[in-house]
Enzyme design. Structure first.
Site, PDB file in Angstrom:
ATOM      1  N   GLU A 156       0.803  -1.229   0.000  1.00  0.00           N
ATOM      2  CA  GLU A 156       0.000   0.000   0.000  1.00  0.00           C
ATOM      3  C   GLU A 156       0.828   1.268   0.000  1.00  0.00           C
ATOM      4  O   GLU A 156       0.697   2.112   0.897  1.00  0.00           O
ATOM      5  CB  GLU A 156      -0.977   0.000   1.175  1.00  0.00           C
ATOM      6  CG  GLU A 156      -1.984  -1.135   1.087  1.00  0.00           C
ATOM      7  CD  GLU A 156      -3.144  -1.001   2.051  1.00  0.00           C
ATOM      8  OE1 GLU A 156      -3.055  -0.173   2.980  1.00  0.00           O
ATOM      9  OE2 GLU A 156      -4.132  -1.714   1.871  1.00  0.00           O
TER      10      GLU A 156
ATOM     11  N   GLU B 169      -5.707  -8.526   0.219  1.00  0.00           N
ATOM     12  CA  GLU B 169      -6.401  -8.141   1.454  1.00  0.00           C
ATOM     13  C   GLU B 169      -7.845  -7.845   1.123  1.00  0.00           C
ATOM     14  O   GLU B 169      -8.136  -7.181   0.123  1.00  0.00           O
ATOM     15  CB  GLU B 169      -5.797  -6.874   2.089  1.00  0.00           C
ATOM     16  CG  GLU B 169      -4.506  -7.090   2.811  1.00  0.00           C
ATOM     17  CD  GLU B 169      -4.019  -5.850   3.570  1.00  0.00           C
ATOM     18  OE1 GLU B 169      -4.847  -5.031   4.000  1.00  0.00           O
ATOM     19  OE2 GLU B 169      -2.790  -5.726   3.716  1.00  0.00           O
TER      20      GLU B 169
HETATM   21  C1  BDP Z   1      -4.727  -2.089   5.078  1.00  0.00           C
HETATM   22  C2  BDP Z   1      -3.355  -2.523   5.540  1.00  0.00           C
HETATM   23  C3  BDP Z   1      -3.381  -3.494   6.703  1.00  0.00           C
HETATM   24  C4  BDP Z   1      -4.427  -3.072   7.690  1.00  0.00           C
HETATM   25  C5  BDP Z   1      -5.777  -3.091   7.016  1.00  0.00           C
HETATM   26  C6  BDP Z   1      -6.876  -2.719   8.008  1.00  0.00           C
HETATM   27  O1  BDP Z   1      -2.555  -3.042   4.498  1.00  0.00           O
HETATM   28  O2  BDP Z   1      -2.110  -3.507   7.299  1.00  0.00           O
HETATM   29  O3  BDP Z   1      -4.433  -3.812   8.856  1.00  0.00           O
HETATM   30  O4  BDP Z   1      -5.765  -2.155   5.972  1.00  0.00           O
HETATM   31  O5  BDP Z   1      -7.074  -1.530   8.246  1.00  0.00           O
HETATM   32  O6  BDP Z   1      -4.643  -0.748   4.830  1.00  0.00           O
HETATM   33  O7  BDP Z   1      -7.476  -3.608   8.562  1.00  0.00           O
END
Ligand code: BDP
Length: 605
Positions: free
Chosen positions: A417, A510
């Site tokens: 990111e 993710e």
């Molecule tokens: C993303 C990140 C991750 C966070 C996730 C979140 O890559 O590290 O934990 O969001 O907010 O931005 O759960």
């Protein structure tokens, strides 16, 4: 860098256990040539933060000290002795008997130093000064500030530019290992699987220091049978009827390297390796020639009390849980994991995307996403502001040097990111991709994982990754609570990517929804177990429609600790397991889905 192991010519001593620990509050000058005067106990390896009940220590930003006394057996005193830290987070200065012996910056990769000249007979004292400061030059990136009060006392503050707790300490084992004075210093293994006749050509290159009459390389299979050998430090070995390493079907050969003088083995080292072929071709991710489908997770090294410290029992349990629900892979979000975890994944057949600690490379992280979409308005200044390139180069070198031989590693993730939408992103990342590609002897694919601001029309560097890895939160950070709208956004974006890059595989690295275990609702309310399950159901449906979509690694394997935050209820709750590894409701749904998706051959074209 070789992992320290016992062999017939080497021994390993482990300094794990109870160390002395002292926070450096700046009130007294700590002299490493003397014993710490105000120390408390601290277990190593582990983060210091959750071993204390004192919130000031837990939240301490700045410097702190560790100290350990030990004796070296006289039997190894005539050997070459090396002190190796699996990791020390984030910056370390080590002193042996008062003399500085090494310094290392970067909290997630090993470093070592020869200590033969500094060791004494009798008691030795190892003192380590550590810093957990993160700023715009470090990886991860932190927002750093300091204040000096009227009495001249400096208070430092690190505000994480990322979503996990800034755990620190001696996180991985500290070992002293012995080698002969002439020794094997590195081994590089490049297996090339010949899929047509099921043989393999294995290139094994050995680096040595000092003099050897010859170097021999012997390869044994899992039964201990010798399948190939050569008298050459740069051996090209042919293995007929090779057993391939495959997802969840690991097979490890062992290379035994010996350095000889006068007909005797002077140094010996053993490196396990797997034979497998990884290719990205025509929108597919091929392992041993078959399309692989990633099922699994973004994870963290994060457990109760140990924090980010090595916790091998949790590692074993996590892999067992993954297998039990049909997962086959994870990403080492957001930093290289321990040597021990990588060796375990080799052995267990878990496929790994190996990530650098480049997280937080976006100065505007956390601001309203809608405001920066499109055009020049997306210039948040990141690439004019950050000075992370040297640290980034260093960690790519260290990560590949450490992990180059691991069969489990199928792809390098250069960053998580970053501001790929901001001008300067391509110029920042191009040399880093080139570096990783040139350093990796196995020429694995490289990627970065992007956040929602990096869309098909806004990501300025999307030509670089071999696989498009997307972190997306439709139905959570966007379209919160509205899974119908989320569904159409997920679909639209994936179709746009596929159109723009028809030959690039796409995967989600993710996607997830914070879920408080035990919270239920008849109305699919966010934060409940029902919402989490529906969220994943909606995603699965769309994923299956997209031909180039080659994997789903959800966020997160387990709940994990973060800094305090308005949307963090004792940390991030996006785990499908709790932090104690108890299942949430969605685990059954995923188990059903994933056990019915084959690891190889799911997305045939
Ligand atoms: C993303 C990140 C991750 C966070 C996730 C979140 O890559 O590290 O934990 O969001 O907010 O931005 O759960």
């Amino acid at each position: 860098m070789l992992y320290p192991i016992f062999t017939t010519t080497r021994s390993v001593m482990d300094l794990s256990g109870i160390w002395n620990f002292q926070v450096d509050d700046g009130q007294e000058v700590i002299d490493p040539s003397k014993k710490l005067t105000n120390a408390q106990v601290m277990a190593v390896p582990a983060s210091f933060n959750d071993q204390t009940v004192n919130p000031e220590i837990r939240e301490h930003s700045g410097f702190f000290w560790y100290e350990k006394e030990f004796e070296i057996p006289s039997t190894v005193l005539d050997q070459r002795l090396v002190l190796r830290f699996g990791s020390a987070t984030h910056e370390a200065w080590a002193y042996l008997n008062g003399q500085e012996i090494t310094h290392h910056k970067g909290g997630f990769t090993p470093f070592e130093v020869e200590i033969t000249p500094y060791i004494v007979e009798g008691t030795n004292r190892l003192t380590v000064k550590l810093s957990n400061i993160l700023d715009y030059t470090t990886l991860p990136v932190g927002n750093y500030s300091e204040e000096v009060d009227d009495n001249g006392k400096t208070t430092r503050k690190v505000d994480e530019n990322f979503v996990f707790f800034n755990y620190a300490g001696i996180h991985r084992p500290v070992k002293i290992y012995s080698t002969p004075h002439d020794y094997i210093s590195d081994v590089t293994i490049v297996p090339d699987a010949n899929l047509t006749d099921h043989s393999a050509d294995v290139q094994i290159s050995v680096d040595t220091i000092g003099h050897f009459d010859k170097v021999t390389v012997t390869v044994k299979d899992e039964d201990g049978t010798v399948v190939a050998s050569a008298d050459d430090s740069n051996a090209n070995l042919k293995i007929e009827d090779a057993h391939y390493w495959a997802p969840l079907k690991a097979y490890l050969y062992k290379a035994i390297i010996s350095g000889w003088v006068n007909g005797k083995v002077v140094d010996c080292y053993e490196e396990p390796f797997g034979i497998r072929k990884v290719e990205v071709k025509a929108g597919q991710f091929l392992i041993n020639g078959e399309p692989f489908y990633f099922k699994g997770f973004g994870k963290h090294e994060d457990t109760y009390v140990n924090g980010k410290g090595l916790n091998e029992a949790y590692n074993v349990l996590d892999i067992n849980l993954m297998k039990s629900i049909g997962a086959n892979s994870f990403r080492t979000s957001h930093y290289p994991y321990s040597d021990e975890m990588m060796r375990l994944c080799d052995r267990e057949g878990i496929v790994v995307i190996d990530e650098t600690p480049a997280v937080g490379l976006m100065v505007s992280f956390n601001f309203v996403t809608a405001a920066v979409k499109g055009g020049n308005s997306s210039d948040d200044g990141t690439w004019r502001t950050l000075k992370t390139a040297p640290a980034h180069r260093q960690v790519i070198e260290e990560m590949i040097d450490r992990d180059k031989n691991h069969a489990c590693v199928v792809m390098w993730s250069i960053a998580n990111e970053a501001a790929n939408f901001a001008p300067g992103a391509y110029e920042y990342f191009k040399p880093l991709f080139d570096l990783a590609k040139s350093l990796d002897p196995q020429k694995r694919p490289c990627t970065y994982v992007s956040l929602l601001l990096s869309l098909p029309d806004t990501d300025l560097s999307a030509d670089l990754p071999d696989v498009l890895c997307l972190n997306r939160y439709y139905g959570w950070y966007n379209d919160f609570g509205d899974l119908k709208v989320a569904e159409s956004h997920i679909r639209q974006e994936l179709q746009d990517w596929q159109k723009k890059y028809p030959d690039k595989p796409i995967m989600y690295t993710e996607y997830g929804a914070d879920t408080v275990a035990g919270l239920h609702s008849n109305y699919h309310e966010p934060f409940t177990e029902e919402y989490q399950q529906e969220y994943f159901e909606v995603h699965s449906k769309v994923f299956d429609e997209i031909p180039n979509f080659i994997g789903e690694q959800l966020w997160n394997f387990a709940d994990f600790q973060t800094k305090f935050g308005l949307n963090r209820v004792q940390g991030n709750k996006k785990g499908i397991f709790t932090r104690a590894r108890e299942p949430k409701m969605v685990v059954n749904y995923l188990r059903n889905r994933w056990l019915n998706i084959p690891d190889l051959g799911y997305k045939q074209k």
